[in-house]
Design an enzyme around this catalytic site. Structure first.
Site, PDB file in Angstrom:
ATOM      1  N   MET A  58       0.851  -1.185   0.000  1.00 11.30           N
ATOM      2  CA  MET A  58       0.000   0.000   0.000  1.00 11.30           C
ATOM      3  C   MET A  58       0.886   1.234   0.000  1.00 11.30           C
ATOM      4  O   MET A  58       1.897   1.269   0.699  1.00 11.30           O
ATOM      5  CB  MET A  58      -0.903   0.019   1.232  1.00 11.30           C
ATOM      6  CG  MET A  58      -1.727   1.311   1.371  1.00 11.30           C
ATOM      7  SD  MET A  58      -2.688   1.384   2.901  1.00 11.30           S
ATOM      8  CE  MET A  58      -1.371   1.473   4.111  1.00 11.30           C
ATOM      9  N   ASN A  59       0.481   2.261  -0.784  1.00 10.72           N
ATOM     10  CA  ASN A  59       1.149   3.545  -0.657  1.00 10.72           C
ATOM     11  C   ASN A  59       0.142   4.682  -0.550  1.00 10.72           C
ATOM     12  O   ASN A  59      -0.628   4.695   0.414  1.00 10.72           O
ATOM     13  CB  ASN A  59       2.233   3.759  -1.721  1.00 10.72           C
ATOM     14  CG  ASN A  59       1.805   3.636  -3.147  1.00 10.72           C
ATOM     15  OD1 ASN A  59       1.444   2.556  -3.612  1.00 10.72           O
ATOM     16  ND2 ASN A  59       1.876   4.728  -3.902  1.00 10.72           N
ATOM     17  N   ASP A  60       0.074   5.619  -1.479  1.00  4.66           N
ATOM     18  CA  ASP A  60      -0.628   6.887  -1.289  1.00  4.66           C
ATOM     19  C   ASP A  60      -2.082   6.730  -0.835  1.00  4.66           C
ATOM     20  O   ASP A  60      -2.839   5.939  -1.420  1.00  4.66           O
ATOM     21  CB  ASP A  60      -0.664   7.672  -2.609  1.00  4.66           C
ATOM     22  CG  ASP A  60       0.700   7.844  -3.228  1.00  4.66           C
ATOM     23  OD1 ASP A  60       1.696   7.393  -2.650  1.00  4.66           O
ATOM     24  OD2 ASP A  60       0.757   8.437  -4.325  1.00  4.66           O
ATOM     25  N   TRP A 120      -3.602   5.177 -10.908  1.00  7.56           N
ATOM     26  CA  TRP A 120      -2.747   5.838  -9.927  1.00  7.56           C
ATOM     27  C   TRP A 120      -3.557   6.844  -9.111  1.00  7.56           C
ATOM     28  O   TRP A 120      -4.784   6.920  -9.192  1.00  7.56           O
ATOM     29  CB  TRP A 120      -1.557   6.498 -10.623  1.00  7.56           C
ATOM     30  CG  TRP A 120      -0.411   5.543 -10.844  1.00  7.56           C
ATOM     31  CD1 TRP A 120      -0.444   4.177 -10.751  1.00  7.56           C
ATOM     32  CD2 TRP A 120       0.932   5.880 -11.196  1.00  7.56           C
ATOM     33  NE1 TRP A 120       0.795   3.647 -11.025  1.00  7.56           N
ATOM     34  CE2 TRP A 120       1.656   4.665 -11.297  1.00  7.56           C
ATOM     35  CE3 TRP A 120       1.602   7.072 -11.443  1.00  7.56           C
ATOM     36  CZ2 TRP A 120       3.019   4.623 -11.623  1.00  7.56           C
ATOM     37  CZ3 TRP A 120       2.955   7.042 -11.773  1.00  7.56           C
ATOM     38  CH2 TRP A 120       3.653   5.827 -11.858  1.00  7.56           C
ATOM     39  N   SER A 121      -2.858   7.693  -8.354  1.00  9.68           N
ATOM     40  CA  SER A 121      -3.490   8.504  -7.313  1.00  9.68           C
ATOM     41  C   SER A 121      -4.430   9.569  -7.871  1.00  9.68           C
ATOM     42  O   SER A 121      -4.322   9.998  -9.016  1.00  9.68           O
ATOM     43  CB  SER A 121      -2.416   9.175  -6.457  1.00  9.68           C
ATOM     44  OG  SER A 121      -1.684   8.220  -5.731  1.00  9.68           O
ATOM     45  N   GLU A 239       4.585  15.724  -7.020  1.00 14.40           N
ATOM     46  CA  GLU A 239       3.573  14.666  -6.959  1.00 14.40           C
ATOM     47  C   GLU A 239       2.506  15.068  -5.943  1.00 14.40           C
ATOM     48  O   GLU A 239       2.715  15.932  -5.091  1.00 14.40           O
ATOM     49  CB  GLU A 239       4.190  13.348  -6.482  1.00 14.40           C
ATOM     50  CG  GLU A 239       5.184  12.721  -7.405  1.00 14.40           C
ATOM     51  CD  GLU A 239       5.521  11.307  -6.937  1.00 14.40           C
ATOM     52  OE1 GLU A 239       5.262  10.374  -7.725  1.00 14.40           O
ATOM     53  OE2 GLU A 239       6.028  11.132  -5.813  1.00 14.40           O
TER      54      GLU A 239
END
Length: 580
Positions: A58-60, A120-121, A239
């Protein structure tokens, strides 16, 4: 022009009947189902009250919002393993209290040419009439980053379990002059006085980082504005930008579209070059589409940060249920790729933090949401305890691997102290040079967390007091140099100055300790440092916590309260029922 609720309903009906591709991630893309592998039984670093999925990478944080009484957290997720993947999707979890979470099926998976290589985010915006929309970055068939639109299939479902995509995606193709891999992470949109919606997208042209501004009347057709909302020559790629107002008159949050003399605006950027988040405060002019800042991004240690440790890709949202703005961030690992594979997961989220403008108007303040206190269990307290030079006081009777500690230190009348000029010093380097073992007049003093009884392993969170040309200076450090016997982990020391005058204010600290994370707040949240640590010897029943003073001058613990923290509900299956 203001978009009326009737127009919003018509827009939703149009999208659902004519402009939408429906997809259920697990139905359309069976290969994206999580591999239900058996994780190791021994998981000493798995958090008990910091959010995480049960397994994998998991990231953002993406698109957090409050909708019909339910909190939603989406996040970048690799369903196929514990490392960042070639194909990333949107995980989705829901909560009533920001603390206890249930995991739902993923919300967005690759499905069309505009996102076939990853979702993506991005961010969520709730339009008038309580209609949530998502703008997110897709990696298209050519490997370019483009911005896409999605909305819930069923607006009456408070869990928002199914999402559909606009068939006209992408709504923002990669602009001319921008490299295909430098255009990502749209913010929550805001509505100007003219009724048009605005959103910014992170980018870079040559070496200039920037927030590219787009505008739209209908949330579907977006036009790039002639100049970025803001840019900097000193940063490189931006970002996960964030742009939101904060009240200058109190601590309550304000809705993202508020624009009046009672607010300042915050522009936050995440720098790909060093994986740190930075922000500036300023004044937004929606007619000229300009953002005039109080300071600038200088690329030095003086730049403002939410957190001076592990804290990246942060995202805020306005919680209309409690009139507050909530901040989340990805707290990545400090151990090795091999460690991630062995334990079967990677990455946690910070505790959600309420965020507001400090009364000085020069920085933001953060504090864990009040709901975290519902997990507090057994308590121990200390009051008016003098700590002589070299003192170490054990906090007994609590679970030191899972604890919430609040402490206030009172200093004697300050005399001569070691001199520094804070304008000429990098506080992080100073914390590295002067770790918890290096004695000075006033400090180090603070907490030794996740410690063995003989202090072979310990993570020290502490303060030092220095004399400066015009005042006294408070330095906050998080020292990981002796946090673990393991060799292949990052043990960087973190540090920052705290904006208080120790002659007139007690030095306070709150630390949330959760197995492999130490999240610390100084001076009521004016300076924050988060660390990831991996002790070998301090298993759950063998961890200890101490208050200490290694300075030559004595200090006083005026008050200390520590609570064992109960385990939050973090469902350990990828999909489970969530009763309303």
């Amino acid at each position: 022009m203001e978009i009326s609720p009737v127009l919003i309903v018509l827009l939703c009906c149009f999208l659902l009947s004519n402009g939408i591709q429906y997809e259920a991630c697990y139905q359309t893309n069976p290969n994206f189902q999580s591999l239900q592998v058996s994780l190791p039984a021994n998981q000493p670093y798995k958090t008990s009250y910091h959010f995480r999925p049960p397994q994998n990478w998991m990231n953002d944080p993406n698109g957090p919002m409050y909708y019909k009484g339910v909190y939603h957290l989406f996040y970048q997720y690799n369903p196929l393993g514990p490392l960042f993947g070639d194909i990333m999707i949107w995980g989705h979890s829901v909560s009533y209290d920001l603390i206890n979470w249930s995991h739902l099926n993923p919300a967005l998976c690759p499905s069309g040419s505009y996102d076939v290589n990853s979702c993506w985010s991005g961010s969520a915006t709730i339009l008038p009439g309580n209609k949530p929309f998502i703008l997110y970055t897709g990696i298209d068939a050519n490997g370019n980053q483009v911005q896409n639109l999605a909305m819930p299939e069923n607006l009456s479902d408070p869990l928002l379990k199914e999402w559909v995509k606009f068939s006209g995606n992408p709504v923002m193709p990669t602009p001319n002059g921008v490299k295909g891999d430098m255009f990502r992470d749209p913010t929550t949109a805001w509505q100007g006085p003219d009724g048009r919606w605005r959103v910014i997208v992170g980018s870079q042209i040559k070496n200039k980082g920037m927030a590219i501004l787009y505008r739209s009347w209908d949330f579907i057709r977006w036009t790039m504005f002639e100049h970025p909302l803001y840019s900097s020559e000193k940063t490189g790629m931006w970002e996960c930008p964030d742009f939101f107002p904060v009240s200058i008159n109190g601590t309550n949050g304000v809705e993202t579209s508020v624009q009046n003399p009672s607010v300042k605006h915050v522009l936050k950027i995440s720098l790909f070059s060093n994986l740190h988040d930075y922000y500036v405060l300023g004044t937004y002019d929606p007619e000229m589409e300009t953002f005039s800042t109080d300071t600038d991004f200088e690329g030095t240690s003086s730049d403002l940060r939410f957190d001076y440790g592990k804290f990246y890709a942060s995202k805020t949202f306005f919680d209309s249920g409690k009139n507050r703005r909530i901040l989340w961030a990805w707290v990545n690992e400090s151990d090795s790729t091999e460690d991630a594979i062995q334990k079967g997961w990677s990455g946690v989220q910070s505790v959600p933090r309420r965020i507001w403008l400090d009364k000085s108007g020069k920085q933001l303040v953060q504090w864990p949401v009040e709901e975290i206190e519902t997990l507090r269990g057994k308590q121990v307290s200390i009051h008016d305890k003098k700590l002589e030079s070299g003192s170490v006081v054990k906090l007994s009777g609590i679970t030191a691997s899972q604890v919430d500690v609040e402490v206030e230190f009172e200093l004697p009348a300050l005399e001569e102290a070691e001199f520094i000029d804070p304008a000429q010093v990098d506080p992080q380097q100073l914390c590295s040079d002067k770790n918890a073992s290096v004695q000075s007049m006033y400090g180090p003093f603070g907490l030794l967390t996740l410690a063995t009884e003989d202090l072979t392993e310990r993570t020290a969170v502490f303060f030092r007091i220095f004399k400066s040309p015009n005042n006294y200076v408070v330095l906050m450090c998080s020292d990981q140099s002796r946090s673990s016997l393991k060799k292949d982990i990052d043990k960087t020391a973190y540090g920052a100055f705290v904006n208080i005058d120790p002659r007139h204010e007690k030095v306070s600290l709150r630390s949330l300790i959760d197995h492999s994370i130490v999240e610390s707040f100084a001076a009521g949240g004016r300076t924050c440092i988060t660390a990831r640590v991996y002790p070998v010897l301090t298993t759950e029943n063998e961890a200890h916590i101490y208050a200490f003073n290694n300075g030559t001058q004595s200090i006083v613990i005026s008050s200390l309260n520590a609570w064992s923290m109960n385990k939050a509900h973090l469902s350990d299956s990828e999909e489970e029922s969530f009763e309303l």
